[in-house]
Design a protein around this motif. Structure first.
Motif, PDB file in Angstrom:
ATOM      1  N   UNK A  57      42.274  38.347  35.868  1.00  0.00           N
ATOM      2  CA  UNK A  57      42.954  39.544  35.361  1.00  0.00           C
ATOM      3  C   UNK A  57      43.180  39.366  33.864  1.00  0.00           C
ATOM      4  N   UNK A  58      42.786  40.369  33.064  1.00  0.00           N
ATOM      5  CA  UNK A  58      43.013  40.315  31.611  1.00  0.00           C
ATOM      6  C   UNK A  58      42.638  38.942  31.059  1.00  0.00           C
ATOM      7  N   UNK A  59      41.376  38.576  31.244  1.00  0.00           N
ATOM      8  CA  UNK A  59      40.914  37.205  30.996  1.00  0.00           C
ATOM      9  C   UNK A  59      41.339  36.648  29.636  1.00  0.00           C
ATOM     10  N   UNK A  60      40.998  37.365  28.554  1.00  0.00           N
ATOM     11  CA  UNK A  60      41.281  36.853  27.206  1.00  0.00           C
ATOM     12  C   UNK A  60      42.780  36.704  26.939  1.00  0.00           C
ATOM     13  N   UNK A  61      43.587  37.473  27.659  1.00  0.00           N
ATOM     14  CA  UNK A  61      45.027  37.484  27.380  1.00  0.00           C
ATOM     15  C   UNK A  61      45.744  36.259  27.934  1.00  0.00           C
ATOM     16  N   UNK A  62      45.014  35.379  28.610  1.00  0.00           N
ATOM     17  CA  UNK A  62      45.622  34.138  29.076  1.00  0.00           C
ATOM     18  C   UNK A  62      45.907  33.181  27.917  1.00  0.00           C
ATOM     19  N   UNK A  63      45.232  33.391  26.779  1.00  0.00           N
ATOM     20  CA  UNK A  63      45.382  32.488  25.638  1.00  0.00           C
ATOM     21  C   UNK A  63      45.906  33.250  24.424  1.00  0.00           C
ATOM     22  N   UNK A  64      47.013  32.772  23.858  1.00  0.00           N
ATOM     23  CA  UNK A  64      47.590  33.384  22.656  1.00  0.00           C
ATOM     24  C   UNK A  64      46.909  32.828  21.410  1.00  0.00           C
ATOM     25  N   UNK A  65      47.009  33.572  20.321  1.00  0.00           N
ATOM     26  CA  UNK A  65      46.518  33.138  19.014  1.00  0.00           C
ATOM     27  C   UNK A  65      47.677  32.511  18.248  1.00  0.00           C
ATOM     28  N   UNK A  81      29.905  33.046  33.998  1.00  0.00           N
ATOM     29  CA  UNK A  81      29.495  33.983  32.955  1.00  0.00           C
ATOM     30  C   UNK A  81      30.763  34.690  32.478  1.00  0.00           C
ATOM     31  N   UNK A  82      31.313  34.185  31.357  1.00  0.00           N
ATOM     32  CA  UNK A  82      32.631  34.625  30.888  1.00  0.00           C
ATOM     33  C   UNK A  82      33.654  34.451  32.009  1.00  0.00           C
ATOM     34  N   UNK A  83      34.329  35.552  32.441  1.00  0.00           N
ATOM     35  CA  UNK A  83      35.362  35.390  33.456  1.00  0.00           C
ATOM     36  C   UNK A  83      34.824  35.543  34.873  1.00  0.00           C
ATOM     37  N   UNK A  84      33.531  35.771  35.025  1.00  0.00           N
ATOM     38  CA  UNK A  84      32.928  35.804  36.356  1.00  0.00           C
ATOM     39  C   UNK A  84      32.544  34.390  36.776  1.00  0.00           C
ATOM     40  N   UNK A  85      33.077  33.928  37.879  1.00  0.00           N
ATOM     41  CA  UNK A  85      32.708  32.623  38.421  1.00  0.00           C
ATOM     42  C   UNK A  85      32.021  32.849  39.755  1.00  0.00           C
ATOM     43  N   UNK A  86      30.726  32.546  39.803  1.00  0.00           N
ATOM     44  CA  UNK A  86      29.936  32.717  41.020  1.00  0.00           C
ATOM     45  C   UNK A  86      29.612  31.329  41.581  1.00  0.00           C
ATOM     46  N   UNK A  87      29.993  31.097  42.825  1.00  0.00           N
ATOM     47  CA  UNK A  87      29.776  29.787  43.464  1.00  0.00           C
ATOM     48  C   UNK A  87      28.988  29.993  44.742  1.00  0.00           C
ATOM     49  N   UNK A  88      27.933  29.193  44.923  1.00  0.00           N
ATOM     50  CA  UNK A  88      27.082  29.277  46.094  1.00  0.00           C
ATOM     51  C   UNK A  88      27.129  27.990  46.888  1.00  0.00           C
ATOM     52  N   UNK A  89      26.789  28.074  48.181  1.00  0.00           N
ATOM     53  CA  UNK A  89      26.788  26.902  49.034  1.00  0.00           C
ATOM     54  C   UNK A  89      26.006  27.139  50.308  1.00  0.00           C
ATOM     55  N   UNK A  90      25.657  26.068  51.041  1.00  0.00           N
ATOM     56  CA  UNK A  90      24.878  26.189  52.280  1.00  0.00           C
ATOM     57  C   UNK A  90      25.567  27.066  53.321  1.00  0.00           C
ATOM     58  N   UNK A  91      24.774  27.520  54.289  1.00  0.00           N
ATOM     59  CA  UNK A  91      25.222  28.514  55.266  1.00  0.00           C
ATOM     60  C   UNK A  91      26.339  28.011  56.180  1.00  0.00           C
ATOM     61  N   UNK A  92      26.463  26.689  56.362  1.00  0.00           N
ATOM     62  CA  UNK A  92      27.507  26.190  57.272  1.00  0.00           C
ATOM     63  C   UNK A  92      28.917  26.446  56.733  1.00  0.00           C
ATOM     64  N   UNK A  93      29.035  26.685  55.407  1.00  0.00           N
ATOM     65  CA  UNK A  93      30.313  27.104  54.826  1.00  0.00           C
ATOM     66  C   UNK A  93      31.324  26.009  54.582  1.00  0.00           C
ATOM     67  N   UNK A  94      31.003  24.763  54.905  1.00  0.00           N
ATOM     68  CA  UNK A  94      31.989  23.683  54.774  1.00  0.00           C
ATOM     69  C   UNK A  94      32.319  23.412  53.308  1.00  0.00           C
TER      70      UNK A  94
END
Length: 322
Positions: free
Chosen positions: A171-179, A237-250
């Motif tokens: 949520x509001x990715x850039x706003x997590x860090x102040x200048x 990719x910026x604030x999108x985090x895509x994680x993949x894994x085998x079908x067993x799901x462990x």
């Protein structure tokens, strides 16, 4: 006077980010991961960003400028006014300030459409040309390591048919860090004859990408290190985090549970996972969109959503006739 009397007000320039990140919690997770050289060096940089604010590293020869707002801001004037008011309420923007602060750069503001049909407010730090804040920034100071579709396809092919995956989004990715407080003078803008300032990283600054990227990378590298999770199955990719894994799901199940727990404890605000059809943030699934492309790992198909195809066609048509 009546308008400004009702308008939200916040003049606390030292308030920092509204997202209060807990450095002690993050530090404990880094130590839990084993404090590798990679993690420790990354954490040392991010900790300074959190505690002291981000250093935009603008060159010493920069001189403050004043730029007029873009036509798009006035075209969407009601939206801009509401967005500024919301920013003040949410602790992201300070103002309204009736007089121009000494030594402040006044950047132009503009609007741009988002893919979901909403509008994004942008503080344009690339104007005026050759004199702007971005012209006095070296983007090599903060490199980003964004993955893309090639990395996603490789991961899917490695894990095979039936691959499970999920996507997290801030949520509001850039706003997590102040200048840093002493650099807020670079982030002012003017609206309705009043002055306002953004306290956090903004979309229009060329260094925001790299500064945010290393913070977001730290969060998932900690979990990948603890679980010994293959890095080639993780695409940021910026604030999108895509994680993949085998079908067993462990493995992917353990990653998803631990990552969301870490973010919650550290103060990172993740978007609530929706149905995969929402195309934003979702839990573990076989069919959803990653970086704008739809994947079904059971039928082993990928495709573009019809609304995206329509937008691409319309954009190409505009280009051809302009």
């Amino acid at each position: 006077k009546e308008f400004w009397h009702k308008f939200p007000r916040d003049l606390n320039l030292r308030g920092g980010s509204p997202f209060k990140l807990d450095t002690e919690v993050i530090d404990s997770w880094v130590r839990r991961a084993g404090s590798t050289w990679e993690l420790q060096s990354l954490w040392n940089e991010v900790k300074v960003d959190i505690l002291e604010g981000c250093d935009l590293k603008v060159s010493d020869d920069y001189k403050p400028t004043v730029s007029p707002n873009c036509p798009s801001a006035y075209k969407e004037g009601r939206f801009v006014t509401d967005e500024i008011a919301s920013g003040i309420k949410n602790g992201i923007i300070c103002g309204p300030i009736p007089t121009k602060p000494a030594g402040a750069t006044i950047s132009s503001i503009q609007t741009a459409p988002k893919p979901n049909g909403k509008i994004r407010l942008i503080v344009n730090m690339s104007a005026p040309k050759e004199k702007s804040v971005n012209d006095h920034i070296n983007s090599k100071d903060y490199p980003s390591r964004m993955g893309g579709l090639p990395e996603i396809v490789r991961a899917l092919n490695y894990c095979g048919k039936g691959t499970l995956f999920f996507k997290c989004d801030y949520n509001s990715a850039y706003k997590h860090l102040a200048v840093r407080h002493d650099q807020l003078n670079l982030q002012y803008f003017k609206w309705l004859n009043m002055f306002f300032v953004e306290k956090c990283l903004i979309f229009g600054n060329s260094n925001s990408v790299g500064l945010y990227d290393r913070f977001a990378r730290l969060m998932w590298v900690v979990i990948a290190t603890i679980l010994n999770y293959p890095r080639t199955w993780i695409v940021q990719h910026l604030d999108d985090l895509c994680v993949m894994g085998p079908e067993d799901g462990v493995m992917i199940g353990a990653f998803y549970k631990m990552y969301t727990q870490f973010c919650a404890e550290a103060g990172v605000s993740l978007q609530d996972p929706k149905e995969a059809s929402e195309d934003k943030a979702y839990g573990i699934t076989h069919c959803a969109s990653m970086l704008g492309v739809w994947f079904n790992t059971r039928s082993w198909r990928w495709w573009l959503a019809s609304d995206k195809v329509s937008r691409y066609v319309n954009d190409l048509d505009v280009i051809l006739h302009s």
